[in-house]
Design a protein around this motif. Structure first.
Motif, PDB file in Angstrom:
ATOM      1  N   ARG A  26       3.365   5.844   3.540  1.00 27.78           N
ATOM      2  CA  ARG A  26       3.027   4.592   2.879  1.00 27.78           C
ATOM      3  C   ARG A  26       1.803   3.998   3.546  1.00 27.78           C
ATOM      4  NH1 ARG A  26       8.361   1.064   3.109  1.00 27.78           N
ATOM      5  NH2 ARG A  26       6.678  -0.476   3.340  1.00 27.78           N
ATOM      6  N   ALA A  27       0.931   3.411   2.737  1.00 27.12           N
ATOM      7  CA  ALA A  27      -0.313   2.860   3.276  1.00 27.12           C
ATOM      8  C   ALA A  27      -0.056   1.741   4.269  1.00 27.12           C
ATOM      9  CB  ALA A  27      -1.202   2.361   2.136  1.00 27.12           C
ATOM     10  N   ASP A  28       1.048   0.987   4.102  1.00 31.07           N
ATOM     11  CA  ASP A  28       1.313  -0.183   4.936  1.00 31.07           C
ATOM     12  C   ASP A  28       2.294   0.102   6.069  1.00 31.07           C
ATOM     13  OD1 ASP A  28       3.515   0.232   3.346  1.00 31.07           O
ATOM     14  OD2 ASP A  28       3.820  -1.882   2.850  1.00 31.07           O
ATOM     15  N   GLU A  29       2.590   1.364   6.342  1.00 33.32           N
ATOM     16  CA  GLU A  29       3.584   1.703   7.358  1.00 33.32           C
ATOM     17  C   GLU A  29       2.966   2.631   8.390  1.00 33.32           C
ATOM     18  OE1 GLU A  29       8.226   2.602   6.899  1.00 33.32           O
ATOM     19  OE2 GLU A  29       6.959   4.247   6.183  1.00 33.32           O
ATOM     20  N   PRO A  30       3.148   2.333   9.682  1.00 33.61           N
ATOM     21  CA  PRO A  30       2.566   3.211  10.703  1.00 33.61           C
ATOM     22  C   PRO A  30       3.298   4.549  10.761  1.00 33.61           C
ATOM     23  CG  PRO A  30       3.988   1.602  11.743  1.00 33.61           C
ATOM     24  CD  PRO A  30       3.910   1.214  10.289  1.00 33.61           C
ATOM     25  N   LEU A  31       2.624   5.543  11.334  1.00 28.36           N
ATOM     26  CA  LEU A  31       3.254   6.839  11.527  1.00 28.36           C
ATOM     27  C   LEU A  31       2.721   7.470  12.803  1.00 28.36           C
ATOM     28  CD1 LEU A  31       1.059   9.301  10.718  1.00 28.36           C
ATOM     29  CD2 LEU A  31       1.559   8.468   8.431  1.00 28.36           C
ATOM     30  N   ALA A  32       3.460   8.455  13.280  1.00 29.46           N
ATOM     31  CA  ALA A  32       3.078   9.201  14.475  1.00 29.46           C
ATOM     32  C   ALA A  32       2.932  10.670  14.119  1.00 29.46           C
ATOM     33  CB  ALA A  32       4.134   9.036  15.566  1.00 29.46           C
ATOM     34  N   ILE A  33       2.069  11.360  14.854  1.00 30.25           N
ATOM     35  CA  ILE A  33       1.961  12.823  14.742  1.00 30.25           C
ATOM     36  C   ILE A  33       2.032  13.404  16.145  1.00 30.25           C
ATOM     37  CG2 ILE A  33       0.636  14.799  13.928  1.00 30.25           C
ATOM     38  CD1 ILE A  33      -0.731  13.033  11.929  1.00 30.25           C
ATOM     39  N   LEU A  34       2.976  14.309  16.348  1.00 31.37           N
ATOM     40  CA  LEU A  34       3.221  14.886  17.667  1.00 31.37           C
ATOM     41  C   LEU A  34       2.819  16.358  17.712  1.00 31.37           C
ATOM     42  CD1 LEU A  34       6.802  13.423  18.301  1.00 31.37           C
ATOM     43  CD2 LEU A  34       4.564  12.291  18.520  1.00 31.37           C
ATOM     44  N   ASP A  35       2.638  16.850  18.927  1.00 35.78           N
ATOM     45  CA  ASP A  35       2.305  18.250  19.207  1.00 35.78           C
ATOM     46  C   ASP A  35       0.879  18.587  18.797  1.00 35.78           C
ATOM     47  OD1 ASP A  35       2.508  20.837  20.107  1.00 35.78           O
ATOM     48  OD2 ASP A  35       3.818  21.536  18.496  1.00 35.78           O
ATOM     49  N   GLU A  78       7.742   4.572  20.497  1.00 40.50           N
ATOM     50  CA  GLU A  78       8.535   3.448  19.985  1.00 40.50           C
ATOM     51  C   GLU A  78       7.715   2.166  19.964  1.00 40.50           C
ATOM     52  OE1 GLU A  78      11.341   3.332  18.572  1.00 40.50           O
ATOM     53  OE2 GLU A  78      12.866   4.602  19.483  1.00 40.50           O
ATOM     54  N   ARG A  79       6.885   1.993  20.976  1.00 42.36           N
ATOM     55  CA  ARG A  79       6.080   0.785  21.057  1.00 42.36           C
ATOM     56  C   ARG A  79       4.992   0.777  19.978  1.00 42.36           C
ATOM     57  NH1 ARG A  79       6.381   0.441  26.094  1.00 42.36           N
ATOM     58  NH2 ARG A  79       4.788   2.009  26.547  1.00 42.36           N
ATOM     59  N   ALA A  80       4.342   1.927  19.762  1.00 36.21           N
ATOM     60  CA  ALA A  80       3.241   1.999  18.804  1.00 36.21           C
ATOM     61  C   ALA A  80       3.723   2.128  17.369  1.00 36.21           C
ATOM     62  CB  ALA A  80       2.332   3.180  19.149  1.00 36.21           C
ATOM     63  N   VAL A  81       4.868   2.788  17.171  1.00 32.23           N
ATOM     64  CA  VAL A  81       5.386   3.045  15.831  1.00 32.23           C
ATOM     65  C   VAL A  81       6.875   2.677  15.820  1.00 32.23           C
ATOM     66  CG1 VAL A  81       5.538   4.726  13.942  1.00 32.23           C
ATOM     67  CG2 VAL A  81       3.745   4.964  15.655  1.00 32.23           C
ATOM     68  N   PRO A  82       7.192   1.374  15.836  1.00 32.92           N
ATOM     69  CA  PRO A  82       8.612   0.974  15.884  1.00 32.92           C
ATOM     70  C   PRO A  82       9.374   1.337  14.617  1.00 32.92           C
ATOM     71  CG  PRO A  82       7.196  -0.936  15.566  1.00 32.92           C
ATOM     72  CD  PRO A  82       6.293   0.211  15.862  1.00 32.92           C
ATOM     73  N   THR A  83       8.650   1.440  13.501  1.00 31.14           N
ATOM     74  CA  THR A  83       9.236   1.905  12.244  1.00 31.14           C
ATOM     75  C   THR A  83       8.245   2.889  11.624  1.00 31.14           C
ATOM     76  OG1 THR A  83       8.222   0.133  10.943  1.00 31.14           O
ATOM     77  CG2 THR A  83      10.413  -0.291  11.869  1.00 31.14           C
ATOM     78  N   GLY A  84       8.713   3.629  10.655  1.00 33.21           N
ATOM     79  CA  GLY A  84       7.839   4.591   9.996  1.00 33.21           C
ATOM     80  C   GLY A  84       8.142   6.009  10.436  1.00 33.21           C
ATOM     81  N   PRO A  85       7.584   6.972   9.737  1.00 33.48           N
ATOM     82  CA  PRO A  85       7.930   8.373   9.989  1.00 33.48           C
ATOM     83  C   PRO A  85       7.256   8.944  11.235  1.00 33.48           C
ATOM     84  CG  PRO A  85       6.278   8.229   8.267  1.00 33.48           C
ATOM     85  CD  PRO A  85       6.667   6.817   8.589  1.00 33.48           C
ATOM     86  N   ILE A  86       7.917   9.949  11.784  1.00 31.08           N
ATOM     87  CA  ILE A  86       7.370  10.741  12.882  1.00 31.08           C
ATOM     88  C   ILE A  86       7.078  12.131  12.321  1.00 31.08           C
ATOM     89  CG2 ILE A  86       7.812  11.742  15.152  1.00 31.08           C
ATOM     90  CD1 ILE A  86       9.852   9.442  15.592  1.00 31.08           C
ATOM     91  N   PHE A  87       5.821  12.514  12.327  1.00 29.87           N
ATOM     92  CA  PHE A  87       5.424  13.844  11.878  1.00 29.87           C
ATOM     93  C   PHE A  87       5.239  14.762  13.078  1.00 29.87           C
ATOM     94  CE2 PHE A  87       4.388  11.419   8.147  1.00 29.87           C
ATOM     95  CZ  PHE A  87       4.502  12.302   7.082  1.00 29.87           C
ATOM     96  N   ILE A  88       5.540  16.036  12.869  1.00 30.53           N
ATOM     97  CA  ILE A  88       5.270  17.062  13.871  1.00 30.53           C
ATOM     98  C   ILE A  88       4.237  18.014  13.293  1.00 30.53           C
ATOM     99  CG2 ILE A  88       6.234  18.880  15.329  1.00 30.53           C
ATOM    100  CD1 ILE A  88       8.929  17.479  15.139  1.00 30.53           C
ATOM    101  N   HIS A  89       3.235  18.319  14.074  1.00 31.45           N
ATOM    102  CA  HIS A  89       2.109  19.156  13.655  1.00 31.45           C
ATOM    103  C   HIS A  89       2.573  20.478  13.045  1.00 31.45           C
ATOM    104  CE1 HIS A  89      -1.805  21.064  13.846  1.00 31.45           C
ATOM    105  NE2 HIS A  89      -1.349  21.991  14.662  1.00 31.45           N
ATOM    106  N   GLY A  90       1.880  20.921  12.012  1.00 36.28           N
ATOM    107  CA  GLY A  90       2.242  22.142  11.317  1.00 36.28           C
ATOM    108  C   GLY A  90       1.712  23.394  11.983  1.00 36.28           C
ATOM    109  N   PRO A 240      -5.826   1.917  23.773  1.00 32.87           N
ATOM    110  CA  PRO A 240      -5.572   3.244  24.353  1.00 32.87           C
ATOM    111  C   PRO A 240      -5.170   4.293  23.326  1.00 32.87           C
ATOM    112  CG  PRO A 240      -4.631   1.544  25.745  1.00 32.87           C
ATOM    113  CD  PRO A 240      -5.121   0.858  24.508  1.00 32.87           C
ATOM    114  N   ALA A 241      -4.368   3.910  22.334  1.00 31.93           N
ATOM    115  CA  ALA A 241      -3.930   4.879  21.325  1.00 31.93           C
ATOM    116  C   ALA A 241      -5.113   5.411  20.520  1.00 31.93           C
ATOM    117  CB  ALA A 241      -2.898   4.238  20.393  1.00 31.93           C
ATOM    118  N   GLU A 242      -6.084   4.533  20.201  1.00 34.65           N
ATOM    119  CA  GLU A 242      -7.255   4.970  19.446  1.00 34.65           C
ATOM    120  C   GLU A 242      -8.172   5.828  20.317  1.00 34.65           C
ATOM    121  OE1 GLU A 242      -9.968   5.493  16.325  1.00 34.65           O
ATOM    122  OE2 GLU A 242      -7.861   4.888  16.359  1.00 34.65           O
ATOM    123  N   VAL A 243      -8.277   5.493  21.592  1.00 31.86           N
ATOM    124  CA  VAL A 243      -9.075   6.315  22.511  1.00 31.86           C
ATOM    125  C   VAL A 243      -8.492   7.726  22.575  1.00 31.86           C
ATOM    126  CG1 VAL A 243      -9.767   6.645  24.914  1.00 31.86           C
ATOM    127  CG2 VAL A 243      -9.884   4.359  23.873  1.00 31.86           C
TER     128      VAL A 243
END
Length: 332
Positions: A26-35, A78-90, A240-243
């Motif tokens: 969703r455009a208005d929801e944060p997400l994370a990408i790991l690995d 958890e601090r950066a993305v308290p809600t929203g999906p967590i993606f794992i790299h393909g 820091p997250a953007e860096v």
């Protein structure tokens, strides 16, 4: 079915990717990408850049948290993305062939039992029943895991053994889109694996006129350049997250450009690497495709990319080189 030109194929697969992912972003929801793939294989960087391109082109957004395996922090996520999906790299590391990636993904599933976790498209390969059953137990306990897979065989395997949502989805590297190749240097270039996924030993001495390479070598200077780009971002007073994201993106772009320069040197290419096949489509170069050790490439081509007028499914190295020489002569 008529053969597709690369632009038509790329656009079709990009639309298929969006059809798979639009339910989870969703455009208005944060997400994370790991690995993040902090490795020398240019193909993994192509996947990462495709993941970034998809988010930017379709939603105008960037992930709020990214990490490599070695610097992952559950607290920071958890601090950066308290809600929203967590993606794992393909990629092609779901299973027990590249075990560190599987260990990491299963640890994330256990650490975040109540969060939606989406696995970007993967190929699945297990040799051990014990390890497969362990994965099944961890996935079964999670209840909100979405597994995207890159071929029908992986889909059938996952639906049989795992209690989760499973969807067929093309490789994310197609979201990069078509690219201009650099000038060629050789009629034929062979890009062949030398790792755990190589299909078998080949007699490289039988073709002294054909360069036989892989794309997992990078110079110390290339690594320094990527680190310098990341360090420069820190001077802009960014979060820091953007860096971190800019630093990792710089490394991925650097590796990807290296790979594109390398394969562009052949007017025609012979390969047993999936992402040399995909990147050859992106730059519009004819290429003969051998399979890897467990059928990953043929499975992917059967599901998505085998209908291109640039690809040839070779039955052997001799067959592939013969086809590539003819294709190079036509392209000259």
């Amino acid at each position: 079915m008529p053969l597709e030109t690369p632009p038509v194929l790329i656009a079709r697969l990009q639309d298929m990717i969006h059809d798979c992912l639009k339910d989870y972003v969703r455009a208005d929801e944060p997400l994370a990408i790991l690995d993040f793939p902090d490795i020398r294989n240019c193909g993994d960087s192509a996947i990462w850049l495709g993941e970034m391109a998809y988010l930017k082109d379709r939603y105008g957004k960037r992930p709020a948290y990214v990490s490599r395996m070695r610097d992952f922090s559950a607290e920071d996520l958890e601090r950066a993305v308290p809600t929203g999906p967590i993606f794992i790299h393909g990629g092609g590391n779901f299973g027990d062939l590249w075990i560190t990636h599987q260990d990491f993904r299963e640890r994330v599933l256990e650490q975040f039992p109540n969060r939606r976790i989406i696995q970007f498209p993967q190929s699945i390969h297990y040799k051990s029943q014990e390890r497969r059953e362990r994965s099944a137990r961890i996935i079964g306990r999670h209840k909100n895991f979405v597994l995207l897979v890159r071929d029908e065989e992986s889909k059938a395997f996952a639906e049989k053994h795992f209690d989760c949502e499973v969807r067929l989805c093309p490789d994310m590297a197609f979201c990069i889109g078509a690219l201009e190749p650099e000038a060629s240097e050789f009629p034929v270039l062979a890009m062949l694996r030398a790792d755990l996924e190589k299909a078998g030993d080949v007699d490289r001495s039988a073709y002294p006129d054909i360069p036989m390479e892989d794309w997992i070598t990078e110079s110390a200077r290339q690594v320094r350049v990527a680190k310098a780009i990341g360090a420069a971002s820190a001077l802009l007073a960014l979060k820091p997250a953007e860096v971190r994201l800019r630093k990792l993106d710089a490394a991925a772009h650097n590796r990807f450009r290296r790979g594109i320069r390398q394969i562009s040197r052949g007017r025609a290419i012979v390969t047993d690497r999936l992402h040399v096949h995909i990147c050859s489509l992106l730059i519009g170069r004819p290429h003969a495709v051998l399979d890897n050790s467990y059928g990953k490439i043929r499975r992917f081509m059967a599901a998505f990319s085998g209908g291109s007028d640039l690809s040839y499914k070779a039955t052997s190295l001799d067959d592939g080189i013969g086809w590539a020489r003819q294709a190079a002569a036509v392209a000259a």
